[in-house]
Design a protein around this motif. Structure first.
Motif, PDB file in Angstrom:
ATOM      1  N   LEU A 148       0.813  -1.208   0.000  1.00 61.83           N
ATOM      2  CA  LEU A 148       0.000   0.000   0.000  1.00 61.83           C
ATOM      3  C   LEU A 148       0.853   1.268   0.000  1.00 61.83           C
ATOM      4  O   LEU A 148       0.436   2.299  -0.519  1.00 61.83           O
ATOM      5  N   ALA A 149       2.049   1.187   0.570  1.00 57.40           N
ATOM      6  CA  ALA A 149       2.910   2.369   0.660  1.00 57.40           C
ATOM      7  C   ALA A 149       3.754   2.597  -0.591  1.00 57.40           C
ATOM      8  O   ALA A 149       4.100   3.735  -0.898  1.00 57.40           O
ATOM      9  N   THR A 150       4.068   1.525  -1.325  1.00 57.23           N
ATOM     10  CA  THR A 150       5.014   1.685  -2.426  1.00 57.23           C
ATOM     11  C   THR A 150       4.448   1.390  -3.806  1.00 57.23           C
ATOM     12  O   THR A 150       4.876   1.998  -4.774  1.00 57.23           O
ATOM     13  N   ASN A 151       3.542   0.469  -3.918  1.00 54.92           N
ATOM     14  CA  ASN A 151       3.045   0.088  -5.244  1.00 54.92           C
ATOM     15  C   ASN A 151       1.933   1.020  -5.694  1.00 54.92           C
ATOM     16  O   ASN A 151       1.063   1.378  -4.924  1.00 54.92           O
ATOM     17  N   ASP A 152       1.964   1.370  -6.952  1.00 56.44           N
ATOM     18  CA  ASP A 152       0.903   2.190  -7.520  1.00 56.44           C
ATOM     19  C   ASP A 152       0.015   1.290  -8.377  1.00 56.44           C
ATOM     20  O   ASP A 152      -0.128   1.497  -9.569  1.00 56.44           O
ATOM     21  N   VAL A 153      -0.538   0.258  -7.735  1.00 55.24           N
ATOM     22  CA  VAL A 153      -1.289  -0.731  -8.494  1.00 55.24           C
ATOM     23  C   VAL A 153      -2.790  -0.542  -8.379  1.00 55.24           C
ATOM     24  O   VAL A 153      -3.541  -1.052  -9.187  1.00 55.24           O
ATOM     25  N   THR A 154      -3.245   0.158  -7.367  1.00 51.76           N
ATOM     26  CA  THR A 154      -4.658   0.497  -7.266  1.00 51.76           C
ATOM     27  C   THR A 154      -4.745   2.010  -7.294  1.00 51.76           C
ATOM     28  O   THR A 154      -3.734   2.699  -7.287  1.00 51.76           O
ATOM     29  N   GLY A 155      -5.932   2.536  -7.317  1.00 52.99           N
ATOM     30  CA  GLY A 155      -6.088   3.978  -7.336  1.00 52.99           C
ATOM     31  C   GLY A 155      -5.348   4.641  -6.183  1.00 52.99           C
ATOM     32  O   GLY A 155      -5.382   4.145  -5.060  1.00 52.99           O
ATOM     33  N   HIS A 156      -4.676   5.735  -6.466  1.00 49.38           N
ATOM     34  CA  HIS A 156      -3.853   6.419  -5.471  1.00 49.38           C
ATOM     35  C   HIS A 156      -4.664   6.779  -4.228  1.00 49.38           C
ATOM     36  O   HIS A 156      -4.245   6.498  -3.098  1.00 49.38           O
ATOM     37  N   GLU A 157      -5.820   7.400  -4.398  1.00 52.24           N
ATOM     38  CA  GLU A 157      -6.633   7.800  -3.245  1.00 52.24           C
ATOM     39  C   GLU A 157      -7.125   6.596  -2.461  1.00 52.24           C
ATOM     40  O   GLU A 157      -7.122   6.610  -1.227  1.00 52.24           O
ATOM     41  N   GLU A 158      -7.559   5.571  -3.165  1.00 54.46           N
ATOM     42  CA  GLU A 158      -8.043   4.358  -2.498  1.00 54.46           C
ATOM     43  C   GLU A 158      -6.921   3.708  -1.694  1.00 54.46           C
ATOM     44  O   GLU A 158      -7.104   3.326  -0.540  1.00 54.46           O
ATOM     45  N   ARG A 159      -5.747   3.613  -2.297  1.00 53.63           N
ATOM     46  CA  ARG A 159      -4.594   3.006  -1.631  1.00 53.63           C
ATOM     47  C   ARG A 159      -4.168   3.840  -0.431  1.00 53.63           C
ATOM     48  O   ARG A 159      -3.893   3.325   0.647  1.00 53.63           O
ATOM     49  N   GLU A 160      -4.137   5.151  -0.615  1.00 51.31           N
ATOM     50  CA  GLU A 160      -3.739   6.052   0.459  1.00 51.31           C
ATOM     51  C   GLU A 160      -4.712   5.965   1.646  1.00 51.31           C
ATOM     52  O   GLU A 160      -4.295   5.912   2.799  1.00 51.31           O
ATOM     53  N   GLN A 161      -5.993   5.946   1.347  1.00 46.98           N
ATOM     54  CA  GLN A 161      -7.005   5.850   2.403  1.00 46.98           C
ATOM     55  C   GLN A 161      -6.904   4.507   3.133  1.00 46.98           C
ATOM     56  O   GLN A 161      -6.974   4.456   4.362  1.00 46.98           O
ATOM     57  N   ALA A 162      -6.725   3.419   2.395  1.00 45.17           N
ATOM     58  CA  ALA A 162      -6.589   2.101   3.018  1.00 45.17           C
ATOM     59  C   ALA A 162      -5.344   2.047   3.899  1.00 45.17           C
ATOM     60  O   ALA A 162      -5.380   1.495   5.007  1.00 45.17           O
ATOM     61  N   LEU A 163      -4.256   2.633   3.431  1.00 43.98           N
ATOM     62  CA  LEU A 163      -3.022   2.666   4.220  1.00 43.98           C
ATOM     63  C   LEU A 163      -3.230   3.463   5.503  1.00 43.98           C
ATOM     64  O   LEU A 163      -2.855   3.015   6.590  1.00 43.98           O
ATOM     65  N   LEU A 164      -3.848   4.613   5.399  1.00 38.65           N
ATOM     66  CA  LEU A 164      -4.120   5.437   6.572  1.00 38.65           C
ATOM     67  C   LEU A 164      -4.994   4.687   7.578  1.00 38.65           C
ATOM     68  O   LEU A 164      -4.713   4.674   8.782  1.00 38.65           O
ATOM     69  N   GLU A 165      -6.067   4.062   7.078  1.00 38.81           N
ATOM     70  CA  GLU A 165      -6.953   3.306   7.963  1.00 38.81           C
ATOM     71  C   GLU A 165      -6.217   2.167   8.651  1.00 38.81           C
ATOM     72  O   GLU A 165      -6.394   1.933   9.843  1.00 38.81           O
ATOM     73  N   LEU A 166      -5.384   1.457   7.912  1.00 38.62           N
ATOM     74  CA  LEU A 166      -4.641   0.336   8.477  1.00 38.62           C
ATOM     75  C   LEU A 166      -3.654   0.817   9.529  1.00 38.62           C
ATOM     76  O   LEU A 166      -3.564   0.242  10.616  1.00 38.62           O
ATOM     77  N   VAL A 167      -2.911   1.883   9.232  1.00 38.44           N
ATOM     78  CA  VAL A 167      -1.937   2.423  10.187  1.00 38.44           C
ATOM     79  C   VAL A 167      -2.642   2.871  11.464  1.00 38.44           C
ATOM     80  O   VAL A 167      -2.176   2.589  12.576  1.00 38.44           O
ATOM     81  N   LEU A 168      -3.769   3.538  11.335  1.00 40.63           N
ATOM     82  CA  LEU A 168      -4.502   3.982  12.519  1.00 40.63           C
ATOM     83  C   LEU A 168      -5.049   2.796  13.316  1.00 40.63           C
ATOM     84  O   LEU A 168      -5.071   2.824  14.549  1.00 40.63           O
ATOM     85  N   THR A 169      -5.457   1.743  12.637  1.00 41.95           N
ATOM     86  CA  THR A 169      -6.014   0.578  13.299  1.00 41.95           C
ATOM     87  C   THR A 169      -4.960  -0.183  14.081  1.00 41.95           C
ATOM     88  O   THR A 169      -5.195  -0.601  15.217  1.00 41.95           O
TER      89      THR A 169
END
Length: 172
Positions: A148-169
């Protein structure tokens, strides 16, 4: 995949989704609650069975053939169906089973999945980790964070939001 096969696949995917959340397509009247639970269990057990039961001695069937078929059809949509299913209270007991099977199929066996498909899996896992409590081995958690932090394989915003949610969790 032939266009008509994909169309049938999407109909099956919708049917699986409806059945797993208890919205059983009914053509013969009202279905009682016990029957709904029985149908949910049958659909789940069939989709997530390790083998189809049609093994032939001359053909070595891969593990989880129907999960692999749905992932091949459309990884993102199959994971969306699982996400909707997970939001239904009756499906709480299956979270860990589904996640373990997806990790086994896509990461441990993983020879036929693209970085985009793996990105969809890790985005799905990050969102599920936020919404639901399940065990995720540290090696998979590290892979998810890295993807989620390095690959640009999914939409940037979607990946960024998922990463943020995971880090907070997980409290990094």
């Amino acid at each position: 995949m032939i266009k008509s096969h994909k169309q049938v696949g999407y109909v099956i995917l919708m049917y699986i989704s409806d059945c797993l959340i208890g919205n059983i397509p009914d053509t013969m009247g009202v279905i009682d609650a016990d029957e709904v639970v029985r149908i949910q269990n049958l659909v789940f057990n069939n989709v997530f069975c390790k083998h189809s039961g049609t093994e032939n001695l001359l053909y070595q069937e891969p593990d989880y053939p129907y999960v692999k078929l749905m992932l091949k059809l459309d990884t993102r949509e199959f994971l969306n169906v699982m996400s909707v299913t997970f939001s239904h209270p009756m499906c709480l007991p299956i979270h860990q089973i589904v996640i373990d099977i997806l990790l086994h199929v896509m990461i441990e066996e993983g020879q036929n999945y693209t970085p985009l498909q793996i990105g969809h899996l890790f985005t799905f896992l990050a969102r599920q980790k936020v919404a639901n409590s399940f065990y995720l081995d540290k090696k998979y958690l590290d892979q998810a964070l890295d993807c989620l932090a390095t690959n640009d394989v999914t939409g940037h915003e979607e990946r960024e939001q998922a990463l943020l949610e995971l880090v907070l969790t997980i409290g990094i």
